[in-house]
Design a protein around this motif. Sequence first.
Motif, PDB file in Angstrom:
ATOM      1  N   LEU A   5      46.727  26.096  40.125  1.00 44.61           N
ATOM      2  CA  LEU A   5      46.232  26.740  38.908  1.00 44.61           C
ATOM      3  C   LEU A   5      45.129  27.739  39.221  1.00 44.61           C
ATOM      4  CD1 LEU A   5      46.135  23.757  36.398  1.00 44.61           C
ATOM      5  CD2 LEU A   5      47.705  25.687  36.394  1.00 44.61           C
ATOM      6  N   LEU A   6      44.291  27.424  40.204  1.00 47.71           N
ATOM      7  CA  LEU A   6      43.237  28.346  40.613  1.00 47.71           C
ATOM      8  C   LEU A   6      43.845  29.658  41.095  1.00 47.71           C
ATOM      9  CD1 LEU A   6      40.151  28.764  41.333  1.00 47.71           C
ATOM     10  CD2 LEU A   6      40.787  27.991  43.610  1.00 47.71           C
ATOM     11  N   LEU A   7      44.841  29.564  41.959  1.00 44.05           N
ATOM     12  CA  LEU A   7      45.508  30.777  42.453  1.00 44.05           C
ATOM     13  C   LEU A   7      46.233  31.509  41.326  1.00 44.05           C
ATOM     14  CD1 LEU A   7      47.026  29.521  45.823  1.00 44.05           C
ATOM     15  CD2 LEU A   7      44.982  30.915  45.482  1.00 44.05           C
ATOM     16  N   LEU A   8      46.824  30.755  40.430  1.00 47.36           N
ATOM     17  CA  LEU A   8      47.579  31.341  39.324  1.00 47.36           C
ATOM     18  C   LEU A   8      46.672  32.111  38.373  1.00 47.36           C
ATOM     19  CD1 LEU A   8      50.447  31.353  37.976  1.00 47.36           C
ATOM     20  CD2 LEU A   8      49.620  29.441  36.623  1.00 47.36           C
ATOM     21  N   TYR A   9      45.581  31.512  37.970  1.00 45.02           N
ATOM     22  CA  TYR A   9      44.712  32.141  36.986  1.00 45.02           C
ATOM     23  C   TYR A   9      43.796  33.198  37.583  1.00 45.02           C
ATOM     24  CZ  TYR A   9      46.292  28.611  33.709  1.00 45.02           C
ATOM     25  OH  TYR A   9      47.067  27.823  32.897  1.00 45.02           O
ATOM     26  N   MET A  10      43.488  33.092  38.884  1.00 51.41           N
ATOM     27  CA  MET A  10      42.658  34.124  39.503  1.00 51.41           C
ATOM     28  C   MET A  10      43.446  35.412  39.694  1.00 51.41           C
ATOM     29  SD  MET A  10      39.646  32.393  41.502  1.00 51.41           S
ATOM     30  CE  MET A  10      39.241  33.916  42.130  1.00 51.41           C
ATOM     31  N   GLY A  11      44.772  35.316  39.724  1.00 53.84           N
ATOM     32  CA  GLY A  11      45.608  36.491  39.915  1.00 53.84           C
ATOM     33  C   GLY A  11      45.952  37.221  38.626  1.00 53.84           C
ATOM     34  N   GLN A  12      45.317  36.847  37.532  1.00 52.86           N
ATOM     35  CA  GLN A  12      45.629  37.496  36.257  1.00 52.86           C
ATOM     36  C   GLN A  12      45.062  38.915  36.215  1.00 52.86           C
ATOM     37  OE1 GLN A  12      45.500  35.020  32.582  1.00 52.86           O
ATOM     38  NE2 GLN A  12      44.258  33.699  33.910  1.00 52.86           N
ATOM     39  N   ILE A  13      45.757  39.745  35.508  1.00 51.28           N
ATOM     40  CA  ILE A  13      45.327  41.125  35.295  1.00 51.28           C
ATOM     41  C   ILE A  13      44.664  41.176  33.929  1.00 51.28           C
ATOM     42  CG2 ILE A  13      46.091  43.507  35.077  1.00 51.28           C
ATOM     43  CD1 ILE A  13      48.566  42.649  36.755  1.00 51.28           C
TER      44      ILE A  13
ATOM     45  N   SER B 141      42.341  37.467  29.573  1.00 54.15           N
ATOM     46  CA  SER B 141      43.047  36.562  30.475  1.00 54.15           C
ATOM     47  C   SER B 141      43.079  35.166  29.873  1.00 54.15           C
ATOM     48  CB  SER B 141      42.369  36.546  31.847  1.00 54.15           C
ATOM     49  OG  SER B 141      41.032  36.139  31.712  1.00 54.15           O
ATOM     50  N   TYR B 142      43.985  34.358  30.381  1.00 46.95           N
ATOM     51  CA  TYR B 142      44.171  33.000  29.880  1.00 46.95           C
ATOM     52  C   TYR B 142      43.369  32.044  30.752  1.00 46.95           C
ATOM     53  CZ  TYR B 142      46.521  28.700  28.461  1.00 46.95           C
ATOM     54  OH  TYR B 142      46.782  27.447  27.993  1.00 46.95           O
ATOM     55  N   GLU B 143      42.353  31.428  30.205  1.00 48.17           N
ATOM     56  CA  GLU B 143      41.545  30.446  30.911  1.00 48.17           C
ATOM     57  C   GLU B 143      41.459  29.187  30.051  1.00 48.17           C
ATOM     58  OE1 GLU B 143      37.833  32.352  31.686  1.00 48.17           O
ATOM     59  OE2 GLU B 143      38.689  33.642  33.215  1.00 48.17           O
ATOM     60  N   PRO B 144      42.356  28.252  30.271  1.00 53.15           N
ATOM     61  CA  PRO B 144      42.384  27.052  29.425  1.00 53.15           C
ATOM     62  C   PRO B 144      41.190  26.134  29.691  1.00 53.15           C
ATOM     63  CG  PRO B 144      43.966  26.851  31.184  1.00 53.15           C
ATOM     64  CD  PRO B 144      43.403  28.227  31.272  1.00 53.15           C
TER      65      PRO B 144
END
Length: 174
Positions: free
Chosen positions: A34-42, A48-51
């Motif tokens: 999830l860290l890699l997924l959310y850090m790669g958001q544009i 950005s989506y930060e749950p």
Amino acid sequence: MGCGNSKISSSNIVILGVIQIMIGIYHVLMWYFLLLLYMGQIKGVFGSYEPLTYKMGTALWGLTFIISGAFTIKAANYQSRYMLVCALSLNILCIIVTIIAASLTIVELAHFRSVSYKNYGQAKLGREVSRILLFSYPLEFGIALTYSICSCSHLGRRQESNLESVTEVMSNSF
């Protein structure tokens, strides 16, 4: 070590500890994903989506499962009162962590803010990971509760046998 009148062998306790460690490692790896997924958001139009669970590092709380599993295995191999109390305390902590993490995940899945089109796929994948983690919480809860009940029962019987032996010694001396 036993529960009520039935006996649970130390090898079964070791298996419970190993399963706890595996669940903990799984949760830590999912948090890293999830860290890699959310850090790669544009950064998009809607942000950005930060749950909530990601911000609080809920899956990283799997470290408590790993530590508790290690103490459970140690308590099964070396059944001292101190080790049993430590493992019991950590399993109670795991129960509390599991309830809080499951509650936060349910709150996260119930509310979904819209995100930009570019981040929608990442947000959807992150929500699926949260759903998968939600299914592993009852398993951890059940394992920690089982061990807690059994160790409480064992500690109670152990204390009763110590009291009976002191009473017998005192009555024999008179």
